[in-house]
Scaffold this motif. Structure first.
Motif, PDB file in Angstrom:
ATOM      1  N   PRO A  44       0.820  -1.222   0.000  1.00  0.00           N
ATOM      2  CA  PRO A  44       0.000   0.000   0.000  1.00  0.00           C
ATOM      3  C   PRO A  44       0.852   1.269   0.000  1.00  0.00           C
ATOM      4  O   PRO A  44       0.557   2.215  -0.735  1.00  0.00           O
ATOM      5  N   SER A  45       1.929   1.265   0.797  1.00  0.00           N
ATOM      6  CA  SER A  45       2.748   2.483   0.838  1.00  0.00           C
ATOM      7  C   SER A  45       3.560   2.643  -0.442  1.00  0.00           C
ATOM      8  O   SER A  45       3.768   3.754  -0.932  1.00  0.00           O
ATOM      9  N   ALA A  47       2.536   1.706  -3.378  1.00  0.00           N
ATOM     10  CA  ALA A  47       1.576   2.218  -4.356  1.00  0.00           C
ATOM     11  C   ALA A  47       1.282   3.689  -4.103  1.00  0.00           C
ATOM     12  O   ALA A  47       1.196   4.489  -5.041  1.00  0.00           O
ATOM     13  N   ALA A  48       1.178   4.050  -2.813  1.00  0.00           N
ATOM     14  CA  ALA A  48       0.877   5.457  -2.485  1.00  0.00           C
ATOM     15  C   ALA A  48       2.029   6.356  -2.917  1.00  0.00           C
ATOM     16  O   ALA A  48       1.801   7.456  -3.445  1.00  0.00           O
ATOM     17  N   THR A  49       3.259   5.905  -2.722  1.00  0.00           N
ATOM     18  CA  THR A  49       4.426   6.695  -3.134  1.00  0.00           C
ATOM     19  C   THR A  49       4.437   6.876  -4.649  1.00  0.00           C
ATOM     20  O   THR A  49       4.706   7.962  -5.170  1.00  0.00           O
ATOM     21  N   LYS A  51       1.903   6.786  -6.580  1.00  0.00           N
ATOM     22  CA  LYS A  51       0.790   7.667  -6.960  1.00  0.00           C
ATOM     23  C   LYS A  51       1.147   9.131  -6.677  1.00  0.00           C
ATOM     24  O   LYS A  51       0.823  10.036  -7.454  1.00  0.00           O
ATOM     25  N   ALA A  52       1.837   9.353  -5.552  1.00  0.00           N
ATOM     26  CA  ALA A  52       2.133  10.718  -5.137  1.00  0.00           C
ATOM     27  C   ALA A  52       3.286  11.349  -5.923  1.00  0.00           C
ATOM     28  O   ALA A  52       3.477  12.571  -5.872  1.00  0.00           O
ATOM     29  N   TYR A 111      -3.572  -3.323  -5.199  1.00  0.00           N
ATOM     30  CA  TYR A 111      -2.713  -2.265  -4.651  1.00  0.00           C
ATOM     31  C   TYR A 111      -2.448  -1.126  -5.630  1.00  0.00           C
ATOM     32  O   TYR A 111      -2.187  -0.003  -5.194  1.00  0.00           O
ATOM     33  N   THR A 115      -6.320   1.548  -6.726  1.00  0.00           N
ATOM     34  CA  THR A 115      -6.000   2.769  -5.963  1.00  0.00           C
ATOM     35  C   THR A 115      -5.490   3.876  -6.901  1.00  0.00           C
ATOM     36  O   THR A 115      -4.998   4.904  -6.434  1.00  0.00           O
ATOM     37  N   SER A 117      -2.892   3.975  -8.633  1.00  0.00           N
ATOM     38  CA  SER A 117      -1.436   4.188  -8.587  1.00  0.00           C
ATOM     39  C   SER A 117      -0.863   3.549  -9.847  1.00  0.00           C
ATOM     40  O   SER A 117      -0.301   2.452  -9.797  1.00  0.00           O
TER      41      SER A 117
END
Lengths: 317, 472
Positions: A44-45, A47-49, A51-52, A111, A115, A117
């Motif tokens: 998850p993190s 993927a979040a990175t 995406k960000a 993931y 999301t 990402s």
């Protein structure tokens, strides 16, 4: 209340309490079970990175298993891709141990795809058989890879196999059950003398017997439906996939259905399983490439990318 | 649908749920339907076979009971025995004997290639055939009244806990339970059933399947590549595999039946604590050994006709007992070795009723050691694919006693998986009570169940194996 005073109820309550405490322990301390669990829990993190990251960066995702983890030099890949594309590179990876197309398909959907990402480029690292449809471990998939929205699809795929469905539901509910298979290797590989050598010897002997038995019983049929589904999922969000056959100790060619599916979905393939031969000294554990082999192989990969207009376009857009 | 599968326990929960709301007649019909469904899950095509076997023996029982002359009674019991054994022979032994006969013809040059006849083996055929035969013989002997309810009789034959791998229950024990209201699952029954089920699952999932992995290695490797210690440990592993597998299945069968209000025959009583071959057969697969004793050994004359006839009867009984396990010469020879061992033991006066209290601890230990190792040696023949493999492994026992990685692993795993269980059995053995654990404070039981459940959860086998006796 009379029921509660029965001795057998007390026995069962103790059993339930112990299991409850262990379930709690599994949830709190699961990260200590293995590096692989930590890696899975980082998705998850990761993927979040991804995406960000700023849009102008080239977002690259490596999907695969330990073959890709050890077979690709990530630092080199990142540096050289930056040179090729002229953009900064955000490199992420999803390469849990002993995973294959089922984990990659559901894991990517859960993931990354669901999301939003979305990477620009995906390297899908594989051995000969990892992209073929095969019976999946429903419990492992359900616990770590399948999103809640994809769970009905997973259960449907079990085609009424009560055992697989029960395991999938239990593993989704209980982390203790989901992680149960990690305790034995953790203990035995560390404490039982000769265990590693024995398991390797038996696995090596069993493999030809298994293949022999399977080929005697079932006509060889190879399908790549899940692989095709993954390619479709990726292409639906305009990402580019490159299939990378990671060198192994013995040369191999990718199965025809993999090549056909990749061709249909316009995914370039580096079929290095046969083309690139590495000396046995590059496989210290008999399976994974060492650092120098990984660097050599990554250079080859970059060379192929530089000669592929579709990939170069994906890098530069 | 294996006892160690989630599918079975879902099925069992549904069976219990409906069963507990029905009266006797409804319960019997429901259990019969559930048993046929259970059997159909293995292979629905053989449902007609079990139905045929049921109908044949039900009819024969009625005819025996109705016959006024001894000659007619003999005819109908003979009819039941011949047809039942014919069916068993066709499915289980025809392929084997056809092949052996043709190989013999080939050796004389009368045939170019041996015939190969592949017949599917119906699950549990040896068990339900012996159930049925015990009924007709008991009716003939007037040991049991004839059953006039087809549903009750069909349930006796096909009762699912004991259908595919026993225990082989006698009509005198089980059939009367079909016709009268069963006791409800009160605390005592629940406790006994739980104990049998948990220990049975542990024996199968932890002991048998983890040992299968080690034993399988020895019996699939080239004997020349194995050291003596490796072979010995592999044979130990197989000894505990087959024990855990079969005793585990039997315990689960008894436990589930107990919850439904039935009492089945106890099939194992800590066999590896036996101190003589006779003692071993009073502890191992008791339902088969007593079946063979009552329906074969005693009718052959037992020990009533002098030494020679007694030895002959022992050999014949054990040879056929070996053949019951499967269509292979290794099983026959395995039975033969046990027969010979029993005969020799009898000849040297081993059956004399000497009190074990007078024997010193060392003598008992020595007897146990010898018995255990001789039993293990017979397992070598039982498990081997061929005589040449058995012989080659046997010869390896005397050579190359090196401390290899496999030997280290095997010894460690046998210690880890088996030793705690053997200590528990030693405690039971000392108290001479199978259900000792149910008579001590509840927290000891809680501690043992926690251990067993955690072992099942965390130490599943690398490769789950099917129940061995299912193939018999």
């Amino acid at each position: 209340m009379k029921f509660l005073h029965s001795n057998e109820t007390k026995v069962l309550l103790v059993l339930a309490c112990v299991l409850g405490v262990l379930e709690l322990g599994a949830r709190v301390f699961e990260g200590k079970l293995s590096k692989d669990v930590n890696h899975i829990r980082s998705f998850p993190s990761v993927a979040a990175t991804l995406k960000a990251a700023p849009k102008e960066r080239l977002k690259v995702l490596i999907i695969g298993n330990s073959l890709s983890r050890d077979g690709l030099d990530k630092k080199l890949l990142k540096t050289e891709l930056a040179k090729l594309s002229g953009r900064e590179v955000e490199l992420a990876a999803m390469h849990p141990d002993a995973s294959n197309i089922s984990q990659w398909y559901y894991g990517y959907r859960r993931y990354f795809d669901q999301t939003d990402s979305i990477p620009d480029l995906i390297f899908l690292g594989t051995g000969r058989s990892h992209l073929l449809d095969a019976p999946a471990e429903s419990d492992r998939l359900s616990a770590f890879y399948v999103s809640l929205s994809d769970l009905p699809q997973l259960l449907k795929e079990q085609a009424g196999d009560v055992e697989a469905i029960s395991k999938a539901i239990l593993a989704r509910t209980s982390l203790l059950f989901a992680h149960r298979a990690r305790v034995q290797p953790l203990l035995f590989y560390n404490l039982v003398p000769g265990y590693t050598e024995t398991t390797q010897t038996i696995a090596v002997r069993r493999e030809p017997l298994k293949v022999e038995a399977e080929s005697a019983l079932v006509p060889a049929s190879e399908h790549c439906v899940t692989f095709e589904e993954l390619l479709k999922t990726v292409h639906a969000k305009k990402s580019q996939v490159m299939v990378v056959a990671i060198p192994m100790t013995e040369p191999y060619v990718l199965p025809p259905c993999v090549l056909e599916s990749a061709r249909k979905e316009n995914a370039p393939v580096l079929d290095a399983g046969a083309a690139m031969r590495f000396d046995a000294s590059h496989f210290p554990d008999g399976y994974h490439l060492d650092a120098s082999g990984a660097a050599e192989f990554t250079e080859k990969l970059l060379e192929v990318i530089s000669k592929n207009p579709d990939l170069m376009q994906a890098l530069s857009k | 649908m294996w006892f160690n599968s989630f599918g079975f326990w879902l099925f069992f929960a549904l069976v219990v749920l409906v069963y507990s709301r029905l009266r006797l007649a409804g319960q019997n019909r429901w259990l019969l339907a559930a048993s046929y469904f259970f059997y159909g899950c293995f292979d629905w095509r053989f449902l007609s076979l079990i139905f045929f076997c049921t109908a044949l023996n039900f009819h024969a029982g009625l005819k025996i009971a109705a016959a006024e002359e001894e000659r007619q009674r003999k005819f109908w019991v003979g009819w039941s025995i011949v047809i039942s054994l014919f069916v068993l022979g066709v499915f289980k032994y025809l392929g084997f004997f056809t092949h052996e006969l043709s190989a013999l013809l080939q050796s004389f040059g009368w045939l170019e290639t041996p015939w190969v006849l592949h017949l599917m083996l119906p699950a549990g055929i040896s068990f339900f055939t012996f159930h049925a035969l015990s009924y007709t013989i008991d009716v003939y002997r007037r040991d049991t009244p004839v059953s006039r309810s087809f549903v009750e009789f069909a349930l006796f034959i096909s009762f699912f806990p004991q259908l595919v791998a026993g225990p082989i229950n006698r009509s005198t024990l089980l059939l009367p339970q079909m016709g009268k209201a069963r006791p409800p699952c009160d605390e005592k029954r629940f406790r006994e059933g739980l104990y049998a089920v948990i220990t049975g699952l542990f024996l199968k999932v932890v002991v048998a399947d983890n040992m299968a992995w080690l034993a399988g290695h020895i019996f699939s490797a080239d004997p020349q590549n194995l050291g003596g210690l490796e072979v010995l440990l592999g044979v130990y592993a197989f000894a505990f595999q087959i024990y855990g597998d079969f005793a585990g299945y039997s315990a689960i069968a008894c436990g589930t039946a107990c919850w439904l209000g039935f009492d089945l025959m106890v099939n194992f009583k800590r066999p590896y604590f036996a101190i003589s071959p006779q003692d071993f057969w009073q502890r191992w697969h008791i339902s088969l050994s007593t079946w063979l004793r009552d329906y074969l050994y005693i009718p052959l004359g037992g020990n009533r006709g002098g030494s020679f006839l007694t030895y002959r009867n022992l050999m014949l009984t054990m040879l056929l007992g070996g053949l019951w396990h499967g269509a292979a010469w290794t099983f026959v020879v395995w039975g033969g070795i046990h027969g010979l061992w029993l005969a020799v033991h009898r000849a040297i006066g081993g059956t004399a009723k000497r009190s074990s209290k007078t024997a010193s601890g060392w003598v008992i230990f020595l007897k146990w050691l010898v018995t255990f190792h001789l039993v293990c040696l017979t397992w070598l023949v039982f498990r081997a694919e061929t005589f040449s493999q058995a012989w080659a492994l046997f010869l390896r026992l005397g050579t190359d006693w090196h401390w290899t990685a496999f030997a280290q692993t095997s010894l460690s795993l046998i210690g880890f998986f088996i030793l705690p269980w053997l200590l528990f059995e030693a405690w039971l053995e000392r108290r001479k009570d199978d259900l000792s654990l149910l008579h001590v404070s509840w927290y000891w039981r809680a501690a043992l169940y926690v251990y067993l459940v955690l072992m099942m959860l965390f130490f599943p086998p690398p490769v789950p194996a099917e129940f061995i006796y299912f193939r018999f």
